[in-house]
Design an enzyme around this catalytic site. Structure first.
Site, mmCIF file in Angstrom:
data_model
loop_
_atom_site.group_PDB
_atom_site.id
_atom_site.type_symbol
_atom_site.label_atom_id
_atom_site.label_comp_id
_atom_site.label_asym_id
_atom_site.label_seq_id
_atom_site.Cartn_x
_atom_site.Cartn_y
_atom_site.Cartn_z
ATOM 1 N N SER A 124 0.835 -1.200 0.000
ATOM 2 C CA SER A 124 0.000 0.000 0.000
ATOM 3 C C SER A 124 0.868 1.247 0.000
ATOM 4 O O SER A 124 1.960 1.259 0.566
ATOM 5 C CB SER A 124 -0.884 0.006 1.259
ATOM 6 O OG SER A 124 -1.474 1.274 1.453
ATOM 7 N N TYR A 148 -1.603 -0.771 10.844
ATOM 8 C CA TYR A 148 -1.937 -1.406 9.560
ATOM 9 C C TYR A 148 -0.798 -1.174 8.567
ATOM 10 O O TYR A 148 -0.254 -2.119 7.997
ATOM 11 C CB TYR A 148 -3.243 -0.855 8.985
ATOM 12 C CG TYR A 148 -3.331 -1.047 7.494
ATOM 13 C CD1 TYR A 148 -3.098 0.017 6.633
ATOM 14 C CD2 TYR A 148 -3.578 -2.302 6.952
ATOM 15 C CE1 TYR A 148 -3.120 -0.163 5.262
ATOM 16 C CE2 TYR A 148 -3.602 -2.494 5.581
ATOM 17 C CZ TYR A 148 -3.371 -1.417 4.743
ATOM 18 O OH TYR A 148 -3.380 -1.601 3.386
ATOM 19 N N LYS A 152 2.293 -3.724 6.690
ATOM 20 C CA LYS A 152 2.675 -3.760 5.268
ATOM 21 C C LYS A 152 4.187 -3.556 5.130
ATOM 22 O O LYS A 152 4.873 -4.266 4.402
ATOM 23 C CB LYS A 152 1.929 -2.675 4.484
ATOM 24 C CG LYS A 152 0.430 -2.909 4.345
ATOM 25 C CD LYS A 152 0.115 -4.169 3.547
ATOM 26 C CE LYS A 152 -1.377 -4.313 3.299
ATOM 27 N NZ LYS A 152 -1.717 -5.576 2.619
HETATM 28 C C1 WQD Z 1 -9.296 9.757 1.195
HETATM 29 C C2 WQD Z 1 -9.474 11.258 1.397
HETATM 30 C C3 WQD Z 1 -9.678 11.890 3.692
HETATM 31 C C4 WQD Z 1 -13.532 9.846 4.327
HETATM 32 C C5 WQD Z 1 -6.749 4.738 3.252
HETATM 33 C C6 WQD Z 1 -5.659 3.926 3.887
HETATM 34 C C7 WQD Z 1 -4.814 3.282 2.814
HETATM 35 C C8 WQD Z 1 -5.685 2.511 1.853
HETATM 36 C C9 WQD Z 1 -6.775 3.394 1.278
HETATM 37 C C10 WQD Z 1 -5.647 0.199 2.432
HETATM 38 C C11 WQD Z 1 -8.666 11.791 2.569
HETATM 39 C C12 WQD Z 1 -10.977 12.184 2.939
HETATM 40 C C13 WQD Z 1 -12.367 10.336 3.758
HETATM 41 C C14 WQD Z 1 -14.532 10.762 4.747
HETATM 42 C C15 WQD Z 1 -13.168 12.578 3.982
HETATM 43 N N1 WQD Z 1 -6.252 1.403 2.488
HETATM 44 N N2 WQD Z 1 -12.194 11.673 3.578
HETATM 45 N N3 WQD Z 1 -14.315 12.097 4.549
HETATM 46 O O1 WQD Z 1 -6.955 7.684 4.038
HETATM 47 O O2 WQD Z 1 -6.122 8.099 1.656
HETATM 48 O O3 WQD Z 1 -6.176 5.779 2.535
HETATM 49 O O4 WQD Z 1 -7.522 3.928 2.384
HETATM 50 O O5 WQD Z 1 -4.657 -0.112 1.862
HETATM 51 O O6 WQD Z 1 -3.891 2.437 3.430
HETATM 52 O O7 WQD Z 1 -4.825 4.804 4.615
HETATM 53 O O8 WQD Z 1 -8.310 6.932 2.015
HETATM 54 O O9 WQD Z 1 -10.691 7.108 1.457
HETATM 55 O O10 WQD Z 1 -10.018 7.133 3.911
HETATM 56 O O11 WQD Z 1 -9.525 9.115 2.462
HETATM 57 O O12 WQD Z 1 -13.000 13.802 3.826
HETATM 58 O O13 WQD Z 1 -15.616 10.378 5.292
HETATM 59 O O14 WQD Z 1 -10.841 11.510 1.698
HETATM 60 O O15 WQD Z 1 -9.371 12.938 4.602
HETATM 61 O O16 WQD Z 1 -8.230 13.110 2.223
HETATM 62 P P1 WQD Z 1 -6.858 7.239 2.615
HETATM 63 P P2 WQD Z 1 -9.714 7.515 2.496
#
Ligand code: WQD
Length: 334
Positions: A124, A148, A152
């Site tokens: 990841s 997590y 990885k």
């Molecule tokens: C994306 C953007 C949030 C939810 C995570 C894990 C990563 C991978 C993918 C496994 C960010 C914003 C999110 C919400 C928001 N998983 N957001 N409101 O954090 O980049 O990655 O998932 O491998 O390891 O870290 O993805 O979709 O949670 O967030 O504003 O309700 O959307 O702040 O900028 P992230 P995400």
């Protein structure tokens, strides 16, 4: 010869199983349904016309692994199985270290015993931590901010150490950016249990009226509109990347970013989703989510040059397909 796919009924695993079958591979799946449903096996059959050989159970179960490697002719392994919720990993670190590390160590030990040398690992972009610059190349410094992500990183280190003592191994580490969307028929997709942590599943719940509005975690980042920027990649493109990696698998240890190379903000995603699906996504700006970084997107030169792979589907496709899946899932549930 077969490909063993661990976690093959999960979101990315199931899409990869379909791509493997459609590219002529024999597939064996092991899954314990800890984060997926048995129905996915039916969906794979409906999409491909093929029922992959299936073993229900835990990848950490050495007896089960021995049974699989004895009964099946496993030529390569694609290892998806593992817990993957960042927030949960912070609350329950031992659960994550136990599950993700033990299953991988047992799998690698059984592979060695049965002389299976081809291994593709689901890593990841989270292993890059908060990058000092962008885009991110595979040789960037590695750091993690949650258990997590640390599992990885630890597994990547295990693989590097294993390769040092056994250079005949064929090991490929694939670092995913932000996978979203669903295959075209809407039979496979991402619909996590409970309140979604990730952006797209949350937006889909708002679009279908199951949640009242999206909470945008901060608009004071140093980005074009202040909201977080990520490299969203269609899950089908990601699955195709695994097939390309399998096709190429040769002696060595290879690491590739699987992203699009383009970053989109939270508000970009909201506006695109609204436009292509003719829906409204109400939202409010709230405080930043602890642990979030401002921006993250990939340099995808290496995968294009060495795997002959690049993402082809657009952010519009991702938003359309994510919504189409949940519409189909709701119809199936009615
Ligand atoms: C994306 C953007 C949030 C939810 C995570 C894990 C990563 C991978 C993918 C496994 C960010 C914003 C999110 C919400 C928001 N998983 N957001 N409101 O954090 O980049 O990655 O998932 O491998 O390891 O870290 O993805 O979709 O949670 O967030 O504003 O309700 O959307 O702040 O900028 P992230 P995400």
């Amino acid at each position: 010869m077969s490909i063993l796919v661990t976690g093959g009924t999960g979101y990315i695993g199931s899409h990869t199983v379909c791509e493997l079958i459609q590219n002529g591979y024999e597939v064996v799946v092991i899954d314990n349904f800890s984060n997926s449903k048995r129905q996915v096996l039916t969906s794979i059959y409906e999409i491909t016309g093929v029922k992959p050989t299936f073993y229900e159970g835990d990848v950490a179960d050495i007896t089960l692994l021995e049974e699989i490697f004895t009964k099946e002719k496993i030529d390569a392994v694609i290892h998806f199985a593992g817990f993957k919720a960042v927030g949960e990993s912070v609350k329950e670190p031992l659960k994550y270290y136990q599950n993700n590390l033990e299953s991988t160590l047992h799998l690698l030990a059984v592979m060695q015993k049965y002389h299976c040398q081809k291994f593709i690992f689901s890593s990841s972009a989270t292993v890059y931590g908060d990058p000092a610059s962008l885009p991110i190349t595979e040789d960037f410094p590695l750091s993690t901010t949650n258990p997590y992500g640390t599992t990885k990183l630890m597994i990547e280190q295990i693989l590097k150490d294993l390769y040092q003592v056994d250079p005949t191994m064929n090991i490929t580490i694939l670092r995913y950016f932000n996978p979203i969307g669903s295959e075209k028929s809407g039979r496979l997709g991402e619909d996590p249990n409970g309140i979604p942590n990730n952006l797209m599943p949350y937006i889909v719940r708002v679009a279908t009226g199951k949640l009242p509005q999206l909470n945008v975690f901060g608009n004071d980042y140093d980005t074009k509109d202040g909201t977080g920027v990520r490299d969203y990649i269609h899950v089908v493109d990601l699955a195709k990347g695994h097939v390309k990696a399998l096709d190429k698998l040769d002696a060595g240890l290879h690491i590739y970013n699987l992203g699009t190379g383009t970053g989109y903000s939270v508000l970009d995603i909201v506006k695109t989703f609204e436009r292509v699906n003719y829906v409204s996504i109400p939202y409010q700006i709230v405080a930043r989510r602890p642990g979030d970084i401002a921006a993250c997107y990939a340099d995808v030169t290496k995968a294009k040059k060495e795997l002959g792979w690049q993402a082809e589907l657009s952010i519009e496709d991702m938003c359309l397909d994510a919504y189409h899946y949940i519409e189909q899932a709701n119809k199936r549930a009615d």
